[in-house]
Scaffold this motif. Structure first.
Motif, PDB file in Angstrom:
ATOM      1  N   GLY A   1      20.774  19.360  62.232  1.00  0.00           N
ATOM      2  CA  GLY A   1      19.635  18.697  61.597  1.00  0.00           C
ATOM      3  C   GLY A   1      18.717  19.675  60.886  1.00  0.00           C
ATOM      4  N   ALA A   2      18.748  20.920  61.304  1.00  0.00           N
ATOM      5  CA  ALA A   2      17.832  21.904  60.724  1.00  0.00           C
ATOM      6  C   ALA A   2      18.374  22.502  59.433  1.00  0.00           C
ATOM      7  N   TRP A   3      19.499  21.989  58.902  1.00  0.00           N
ATOM      8  CA  TRP A   3      20.111  22.655  57.740  1.00  0.00           C
ATOM      9  C   TRP A   3      19.215  22.791  56.515  1.00  0.00           C
ATOM     10  N   PRO A   4      18.324  21.799  56.212  1.00  0.00           N
ATOM     11  CA  PRO A   4      17.548  21.989  54.989  1.00  0.00           C
ATOM     12  C   PRO A   4      16.673  23.243  55.038  1.00  0.00           C
ATOM     13  N   ALA A   5      16.109  23.507  56.218  1.00  0.00           N
ATOM     14  CA  ALA A   5      15.262  24.694  56.342  1.00  0.00           C
ATOM     15  C   ALA A   5      16.090  25.952  56.158  1.00  0.00           C
ATOM     16  N   VAL A   6      17.278  25.954  56.777  1.00  0.00           N
ATOM     17  CA  VAL A   6      18.154  27.115  56.647  1.00  0.00           C
ATOM     18  C   VAL A   6      18.559  27.302  55.179  1.00  0.00           C
ATOM     19  N   ALA A   7      18.821  26.169  54.517  1.00  0.00           N
ATOM     20  CA  ALA A   7      19.211  26.251  53.105  1.00  0.00           C
ATOM     21  C   ALA A   7      18.080  26.816  52.259  1.00  0.00           C
ATOM     22  N   LEU A   8      16.840  26.358  52.527  1.00  0.00           N
ATOM     23  CA  LEU A   8      15.693  26.861  51.760  1.00  0.00           C
ATOM     24  C   LEU A   8      15.538  28.363  51.963  1.00  0.00           C
ATOM     25  N   PHE A   9      15.645  28.768  53.231  1.00  0.00           N
ATOM     26  CA  PHE A   9      15.483  30.186  53.534  1.00  0.00           C
ATOM     27  C   PHE A   9      16.577  31.003  52.841  1.00  0.00           C
ATOM     28  N   GLY A  10      17.795  30.493  52.916  1.00  0.00           N
ATOM     29  CA  GLY A  10      18.908  31.180  52.256  1.00  0.00           C
ATOM     30  C   GLY A  10      18.713  31.259  50.751  1.00  0.00           C
ATOM     31  N   LEU A  11      18.166  30.179  50.199  1.00  0.00           N
ATOM     32  CA  LEU A  11      17.916  30.149  48.757  1.00  0.00           C
ATOM     33  C   LEU A  11      16.927  31.251  48.348  1.00  0.00           C
ATOM     34  N   ILE A  12      15.852  31.373  49.133  1.00  0.00           N
ATOM     35  CA  ILE A  12      14.846  32.384  48.782  1.00  0.00           C
ATOM     36  C   ILE A  12      15.444  33.778  48.908  1.00  0.00           C
TER      37      ILE A  12
ATOM     38  N   ILE B   1       4.968  19.787  51.846  1.00  0.00           N
ATOM     39  CA  ILE B   1       6.091  18.938  51.428  1.00  0.00           C
ATOM     40  C   ILE B   1       7.195  18.976  52.480  1.00  0.00           C
ATOM     41  N   ALA B   2       7.489  20.179  52.968  1.00  0.00           N
ATOM     42  CA  ALA B   2       8.550  20.301  53.968  1.00  0.00           C
ATOM     43  C   ALA B   2       8.166  19.539  55.235  1.00  0.00           C
ATOM     44  N   TYR B   3       6.878  19.524  55.536  1.00  0.00           N
ATOM     45  CA  TYR B   3       6.417  18.790  56.715  1.00  0.00           C
ATOM     46  C   TYR B   3       6.655  17.292  56.531  1.00  0.00           C
ATOM     47  N   ARG B   4       6.268  16.780  55.359  1.00  0.00           N
ATOM     48  CA  ARG B   4       6.411  15.347  55.123  1.00  0.00           C
ATOM     49  C   ARG B   4       7.867  14.946  54.923  1.00  0.00           C
ATOM     50  N   ALA B   5       8.674  15.865  54.452  1.00  0.00           N
ATOM     51  CA  ALA B   5      10.092  15.557  54.253  1.00  0.00           C
ATOM     52  C   ALA B   5      10.858  15.746  55.561  1.00  0.00           C
ATOM     53  N   ASP B   6      10.110  15.990  56.661  1.00  0.00           N
ATOM     54  CA  ASP B   6      10.738  16.118  57.977  1.00  0.00           C
ATOM     55  C   ASP B   6      11.557  17.388  58.127  1.00  0.00           C
ATOM     56  N   ILE B   7      11.461  18.282  57.156  1.00  0.00           N
ATOM     57  CA  ILE B   7      12.258  19.502  57.246  1.00  0.00           C
ATOM     58  C   ILE B   7      11.741  20.382  58.376  1.00  0.00           C
ATOM     59  N   THR B   8      10.409  20.512  58.455  1.00  0.00           N
ATOM     60  CA  THR B   8       9.839  21.413  59.461  1.00  0.00           C
ATOM     61  C   THR B   8      10.013  20.841  60.863  1.00  0.00           C
ATOM     62  N   THR B   9       9.828  19.545  61.001  1.00  0.00           N
ATOM     63  CA  THR B   9       9.934  18.942  62.328  1.00  0.00           C
ATOM     64  C   THR B   9      11.304  19.230  62.924  1.00  0.00           C
ATOM     65  N   ARG B  10      12.310  19.207  62.057  1.00  0.00           N
ATOM     66  CA  ARG B  10      13.657  19.398  62.586  1.00  0.00           C
ATOM     67  C   ARG B  10      13.967  20.849  62.938  1.00  0.00           C
ATOM     68  N   ILE B  11      13.279  21.798  62.255  1.00  0.00           N
ATOM     69  CA  ILE B  11      13.463  23.173  62.745  1.00  0.00           C
ATOM     70  C   ILE B  11      12.880  23.236  64.143  1.00  0.00           C
ATOM     71  N   TYR B  12      11.759  22.514  64.328  1.00  0.00           N
ATOM     72  CA  TYR B  12      11.102  22.576  65.618  1.00  0.00           C
ATOM     73  C   TYR B  12      11.866  21.877  66.696  1.00  0.00           C
ATOM     74  N   ASP B  13      12.523  20.779  66.298  1.00  0.00           N
ATOM     75  CA  ASP B  13      13.389  20.134  67.284  1.00  0.00           C
ATOM     76  C   ASP B  13      14.453  21.123  67.725  1.00  0.00           C
ATOM     77  N   ALA B  14      15.007  21.826  66.757  1.00  0.00           N
ATOM     78  CA  ALA B  14      16.052  22.795  67.083  1.00  0.00           C
ATOM     79  C   ALA B  14      15.492  23.896  67.984  1.00  0.00           C
ATOM     80  N   ALA B  15      14.321  24.431  67.606  1.00  0.00           N
ATOM     81  CA  ALA B  15      13.739  25.509  68.401  1.00  0.00           C
ATOM     82  C   ALA B  15      13.450  25.012  69.819  1.00  0.00           C
ATOM     83  N   ARG B  16      12.955  23.777  69.910  1.00  0.00           N
ATOM     84  CA  ARG B  16      12.584  23.248  71.219  1.00  0.00           C
ATOM     85  C   ARG B  16      13.822  23.076  72.102  1.00  0.00           C
ATOM     86  N   VAL B  17      14.866  22.558  71.497  1.00  0.00           N
ATOM     87  CA  VAL B  17      16.075  22.301  72.282  1.00  0.00           C
ATOM     88  C   VAL B  17      16.726  23.619  72.698  1.00  0.00           C
TER      89      VAL B  17
END
Ligand code: NA
Ligand code: NA
Lengths: 326, 445, 178
Positions: B235-246, B85-101
């Protein structure tokens, strides 16, 4: 020489494991080495919730069956889990053992499932430990997040506790993080799982125990034994109650001391408060009688016999002390 | 027939069938069933197949059904679904954009970020499989898309997933604690430094790999401004939010690790729908993929459970431990022998199965040598984790293979694994030689 | 026909994943907000796990998603590899048969004994067993049809599919982005 396999879902540690091993050694000794019992620990053959089928189908010749996983099949044995006034480990075990061993209707019910009863264990007296709260009256559980088991848990719920489903192994972390306020448990288990590190209070309820767990044997394997071997198995089974009673009583006393040393407030629940709990448990006892009767057993009669047996062994303990202190 | 002999024949038969391209689940279940049948049929000395049918079918059913019929393992389909789901919601791609940059100038930076991500994720889940499946779904496809070497992209997450049981919480430490009556919290604390050491080892493995073969991890070409970096981070905030939530939810006492999986899936759906990145169709497709993957992983795990029960009946594991015990080895040789036993069993069996089969005999033996049981627990868990990535049966590798599909053949993943295995062996030797690495934290608290 | 049933089973499994996720989420939310919960959550989640995992087995078989080790067989000629695919399928039929037989026995036993789980709702034990049996049966049937189809292909001089993508959408995404 015949090797019998015993399937046990628990680890080879703790009082129950020692009692299981003592039972196996006792069988070998009583049969002069003819019968050897190979114990498979940790659910390598079957987990606790598959133990009944496992023994009945002959996956193992013997196995530890925990009644709560089989409320229908083990309805008779379930009497030992009821929230009666029954807190002494040894008294509870001997009463349960005598009932299971002597009632022909229970034996027939088990035989229908290809099972033979051999001997009983107990988890010992049910108590409750809390972090940041303390149970001094029956009403104190109201509004707390509690991990409870069986009819005891049902009573806590009726008293207004918010029940959290969690295994006893997760209770440490649950109390540590605040997910759980209190966890129902047994003294030795509290110490074994180091829960005293997170608990602030521990209430000895002097109420009842969870006693429907014991060793059963596959009927075909049992029938294949000689009468002398069968007697040896049965006698070793009776002895289990004394072995475990001694171990668990000592472990529980040591555990309570460990808790005190760790600064946990150990509370003895007032008898009047305890009686409120017993009273609250009555509907669950009635429900059991109804289910047992529906299953073709004499529910009310069994309950009377069981209460009489509890009285009998309480008297014996009061008169002579425990067997290991005589 | 002698149980140990049957057991050894079964190991050989499994290797033979796997070489003949028989699916792993079928090989384990089939040999486990046949072996169980032979044992029950020959128990009385005579050959009595009619008496073996009932116990064999009972054992086969209860072991496979119970594995699936599990509350705790519901974490696995849920975390796999989270990855999809995170992949399709573009959440993961944006962590990767961040990591890549942010890691553009670090050779193999994104692979390193994946391994660090595995370390972070393992602080949430107690299961290596859940760790590998989630991080595999998130990281491996992104790395492949960025032109990373197929072996590097997959092996790094398969290895990174093994941190799941070393860094607390950890199902394996809980089981070990129960079997040894050692403090589970001490075990958790003891796992922290070895987990971080393993993590550092994996980073080193990636570094060496990319240094020796820069084409394995193509560097990002082009200018990166500070603005790009900021945008990517925001752009990577949703992933950070999910991680923080867990993390906040578990350590704040709102829910358990198992419950965290469900909460996270729900939160990812909410974020995806709110940002209009996720459609109902996407969600449904994610779930279909989740179900197909979960079922083939669980089929292997259920088959492995049948095989473990069969091995328990043979007594081969206890025979091996007993012969080591009889040999009266020196402490160093004993440790070496233990490592070899666990590594060999780890080639075929799953970690929990190995523990259940060996610990009842191994622990008294180890105690008689005066070893510290907390430290030994760390060594055992590390050995079991290595078993998750060794061929032929390497559950983490299968999980990753499942995630990437035919894009990377399983042999390619195993081919990439050896570099991480080499580092793991070094880490293992360090852990065995210097118990202080494991005991420093529990002893100082 | 079988394909449509497989899709249906897969979709039911998806519903089960949603249901168990929703069940757990709801019980957490109820606990945090209203200090209450849902009875027998654990039992229901465990039964739903059977639905989520066993029902898609047929679809996973169709997708040839069962994981194999290929590094030995890769060196063989294609025709020999095709034969090994058939052998693997036949071995699978053999390996799953005892599970099917045992599943049937267990289902009958649970229905006739009226066995149930301890809990507030005393939920019966048979539904999970029935679903296990259904999922396994369709998986076995699909495997049988695959083996028969592969044998026909091989006889006609073709090579059976070694495997298909397990994660089809990943490949689709690749195309999208290219
Ligand atoms: Na972890
Ligand atoms: Na392995």
């Amino acid at each position: 020489q015949t090797t019998l396999i015993l399937g046990e879902a628990g680890p080879n540690r703790g009082a129950r494991a020692v009692a299981t091993q003592a039972f196996a050694d006792d069988v070998t000794a009583r049969t002069n080495g003819d019968l050897v019992i190979d114990i498979q620990w940790g659910g390598a053959l079957f987990k606790a919730d598959a133990a009944l089928q496992g023994v009945s189908d002959g996956v193992a010749d013997l196995g530890t069956i925990i009644g709560v996983y089989f409320p229908q099949e083990m309805i008779a044995y379930g009497i030992a889990d009821l929230p009666l006034l029954n807190a002494d480990a040894w008294v509870g075990m001997r009463a349960t053992d005598e009932l299971m061993r002597t009632d022909p209707i229970i034996a027939a019910n088990l035989a229908d499932q290809d099972l033979v009863y051999l001997g009983t264990f107990t988890t010992s007296a049910v108590n409750i430990g809390c972090k940041g709260a303390a149970i001094r009256t029956a009403e104190d559980v109201s509004g707390l997040k509690v991990r409870g088991v069986g009819a005891y848990g049902d009573v806590f719920r009726d008293l207004g506790a918010n029940m959290v489903a969690m295994s006893i192994y997760d209770a440490y972390q649950g109390m540590d993080t605040g997910l759980l306020d209190c966890s129902q448990g047994y003294s030795y288990a509290v110490a074994a799982l180091k829960q005293q590190e997170v608990m602030t209070s521990y209430t000895l309820m002097n109420w009842g125990q969870v006693g429907a767990l014991g060793i059963f044997m596959n009927k075909y394997a049992y029938d294949a034994l000689t009468p002398e071997q069968q007697t040896a198995m049965n006698d070793a089974g009776v002895g289990m109650a004394d072995t475990l009673g001694e171990l668990i009583t000592a472990d529980n006393d040591a555990a309570v001391q460990t808790m005190k040393d760790a600064g946990v407030e150990v509370i003895e629940l007032d008898a009047a408060e305890r009686d409120k709990l017993v009273e609250r448990g009555a509907p669950y006892i009635d429900a059991w009688v109804e289910q047992a009767t529906a299953a073709g057993l004499d529910g009310a009669g069994m309950l009377d016999s069981y209460r009489a047996l509890l009285a009998k062994y309480t008297e014996e303990r009061d008169a002579q002390g425990y067997p290991w202190t005589r | 027939m002698d149980g140990t002999l049957i057991g050894l024949c079964a190991f050989a038969a499994v290797i033979g069938l796997l070489a003949l391209r028989v699916p792993i689940a079928f090989a384990l279940a089939g040999i486990g069933t046949i072996g169980t049948f032979v044992i029950f049929a020959t128990r009385t000395g005579a050959f009595t197949p009619d008496r073996a049918v009932r116990p064999t079918t009972s054992l086969v059913f209860s072991n496979s059904f119970d594995l699936i019929h599990s509350y705790d393992l519901s974490m696995i389909p849920l975390f796999i679904a989270l990855g999809h789901i995170a992949y399709r919601a573009d959440i993961t791609t944006r962590i990767y954009d961040a990591a890549r940059v942010w890691l553009a100038k670090v050779p193999g930076g994104v692979a390193m970020a994946s391994v660090v991500g595995c370390g972070g994720f393992s602080a949430i889940t107690g299961s290596s499989i859940a760790c590998a499946s989630t991080m595999g779904r998130i990281c491996a496809p992104e790395m492949l898309r960025m032109g990373y070497d197929k072996g590097l992209a997959t092996a790094s997450v398969a290895a990174g997933g093994t941190l799941g049981s070393l860094i607390p919480p950890s199902v394996l430490f809980i089981i070990y604690g129960i079997f040894t009556e050692t403090s589970i919290s001490s075990l958790f604390l003891a796992g922290v430094l070895p987990g971080l050491l393993s993590l550092a080892g994996f980073l080193l493995a990636i570094y060496i790999w990319v240094k020796s073969k820069p084409s394995a991890a193509p560097a990002y070409q082009g200018e990166i401004t500070m603005q790009d970096k900021l945008n990517a981070a925001i752009g990577a905030w949703p992933a950070v939010a999910l991680f923080g939530l867990i993390v906040g939810g578990i350590y704040g006492g709102f829910f358990t690790a198992t419950e965290a999986a469900a909460i996270c899936v729900a939160a990812a759906c909410v974020i995806g729908f709110a940002q209009r990145k996720l459609t109902w169709r996407d969600l449904w497709e994610s779930l279909r993929e989740t179900c197909i993957q979960t079922s083939s992983i669980f089929l292997i795990a259920a088959a492995a459970k049948i095989f473990v029960a069969f091995i328990a009946l043979t007594g081969v594991a206890s025979d091996i431990v007993a012969s080591v015990s009889d040999a009266q080895l020196s402490p160093v040789l004993l440790l070496a022998a233990i490592a070899v036993i666990y590594l060999i069993l780890g080639m075929f069996l799953d970690p929990i199965g190995i523990m259940v089969l060996t610990l009842p005999l191994m622990v008294p033996l180890v105690e008689s040598y005066g070893f510290n049981l907390i430290w030994f627990g760390v060594v055992v868990v590390k050995l079991l984790e290595i078993g998750l990535i060794t061929p032929p049966v390497g559950l983490n590798v299968f999980v990753i293979s499942n995630v990437v599909g035919k894009a990377v053949p399983i042999d390619k993943i195993f081919a990439g694994i050896w570099r991480f295995l080499a580092i793991d062996v070094v880490v293992l030797i360090l852990l065995m030689s210097f118990p202080i690495i494991s005991l420093l934290i529990p002893n100082s608290l | 026909m079988l394909y449509r049933i497989e899709r249906l089973l897969l979709d039911l499994a998806c519903c089960a994943v949603i249901a168990l996720g929703a069940l757990i989420t709801a019980s957490v939310l109820l606990r945090v907000t209203l200090n209450s919960g849902i009875p027998d959550t654990i039992v229901m989640v465990r039964e739903l796990m059977v639905v989520a995992i066993v029902l898609p087995l047929a679809a996973a078989t169709t997708a040839r998603a069962h994981i194999v080790v290929e590094f030995v067989s890769n060196r063989l000629p294609m025709r020999a590899q095709g034969m090994l695919v058939i052998f693997g399928g036949m071995f699978g039929l053999l390996a799953l048969s005892p599970l099917l037989y045992a599943g049937w026995n267990e289902t009958v036993h649970m229905i006739t004994s009226g066995s149930y789980y301890f809990g507030q709702l005393n939920l019966p034990k048979w539904p999970g067993r029935v679903l296990f049996l259904i999922g396994m049966s369709f998986c076995w049937l699909r495997l049988l049809l695959l083996v028969i189809g592969d044998i026909r292909t091989l006889r006609a001089g073709g090579i059976p599919a070694l495997s298909e993508t397990t994660s089809s959408t990943f490949v689709e995404d690749e195309k999208d982005r290219a």
